[in-house]
Design an enzyme around this catalytic site. Structure first.
Site, short mmCIF file in Angstrom:
data_model
loop_
_atom_site.label_atom_id
_atom_site.label_comp_id
_atom_site.label_asym_id
_atom_site.label_seq_id
_atom_site.Cartn_x
_atom_site.Cartn_y
_atom_site.Cartn_z
CD GLU A 1 1.33 4.17 -3.96
OE1 GLU A 1 2.46 4.58 -4.26
OE2 GLU A 1 0.70 4.58 -2.96
CB SER B 1 11.49 9.76 -3.44
OG SER B 1 11.23 9.36 -2.10
CB THR C 1 3.89 5.75 -7.08
OG1 THR C 1 3.36 5.11 -8.24
CG2 THR C 1 3.97 7.25 -7.33
N GLY D 1 7.10 1.85 -1.77
CA GLY D 1 7.55 2.58 -0.61
C GLY D 1 6.41 2.82 0.35
CB ALA D 2 5.45 2.87 3.40
#
Length: 258
Positions: free
Chosen positions: A113, A37, A35, A92-93
């Protein structure tokens, strides 16, 4: 397929990382979809590859937003319980340190996540260079809490931070439209502004022990590979040699301070 030359440097780097991660996907895999951008770019790239190559994949999403996007693009999305154990999760992170410890949760989905990442043979993080840090903590640390008794939970969090010399920074209730932000699980999020976290393992263990805390955004010993995209389309791969040791410490209590 987006034209990399028309993107901002950050988005070009996210696209490069996404494409490198998608190259790891094989026909028949069971995938966890992250989850945020960067994950949005990854899901779009994945859907394009599935359409072009006719790949047969089963996907578990880490948020309703990701599930809706993936479904709209033609990917097969099922619940984690329907799929079972996953081959690979790509996410992502918000921060990545040299040992591949992470802060996640800027998108409010770190509970799902973390569940999905731990239910995977391999977790691959995709990020732009700005997410790579020497020490975690400049990005706020999200802590998901149940609404019941959240003022008491906040007090216990503050006492925990003070005991670790982290208590001088504010604890902010995340809001949307002037109302508490509500996660997919119906919980709220406290964002901890800590500047730096010198001992992430100690803090993670302490936060997890607080009644009312559902999950925190420290992902320690979970990521196997970080793909850091570059604006020119190249990528740098970071591998965490200490991940398994950190994960065992958190699960089995080894490495406690004497």
């Amino acid at each position: 397929m987006p034209d990399q030359t028309n993107l901002s440097p950050a988005d070009a780097a996210k696209l490069a990382a996404s494409r490198a991660a998608i190259a790891l996907v094989k026909d028949g895999m069971k995938l966890g979809l992250g989850t945020g951008s960067t994950a949005v770019i990854m899901v779009r790239e994945l859907a394009a590859r599935v359409k072009a190559e006719g790949l047969n994949l089963r996907c578990a999403a880490t948020s309703q937003g990701t599930a809706d996007l993936a479904t709209s693009l033609g990917l097969t999305v099922e619940s984690l319980d329907q799929i079972g154990w996953l081959d690979l999760t790509i996410d992502g992170a918000d921060e990545v340190d040299p040992d591949l410890n992470l802060i996640k949760g800027g998108g409010g989905a770190h509970l799902r996540e973390k569940i999905v990442a731990r239910a995977s043979d391999r977790m691959v993080v995709i990020a732009d260079p700005a997410k790579v840090v020497e020490t975690l903590g400049a990005f706020h640390l999200p802590v998901e809490v149940i609404p019941f008794g959240e003022q008491v939970t906040e007090r216990l969090i503050r006492e925990t931070l003070q005991a670790q010399d982290l208590g001088k920074r504010p604890i902010l209730m995340r809001k949307r439209d002037d109302q508490p932000y509500v996660t997919d699980e119906g919980n709220h999020i406290f964002d901890l502004s800590l500047e730096a976290i010198p001992d992430p393992v100690h803090l993670a263990r302490s936060l997890a022990a607080i009644p009312g805390v559902v999950e925190h955004g420290l992902f320690l010993g979970i990521c196997d590979l970080a793909i850091i995209g570059q604006p020119d389309g190249n990528v740098i791969e970071l591998r965490g040699e200490e991940a398994d040791d950190v994960s065992d410490d958190l699960l089995f209590g080894e490495g406690e301070d004497e």
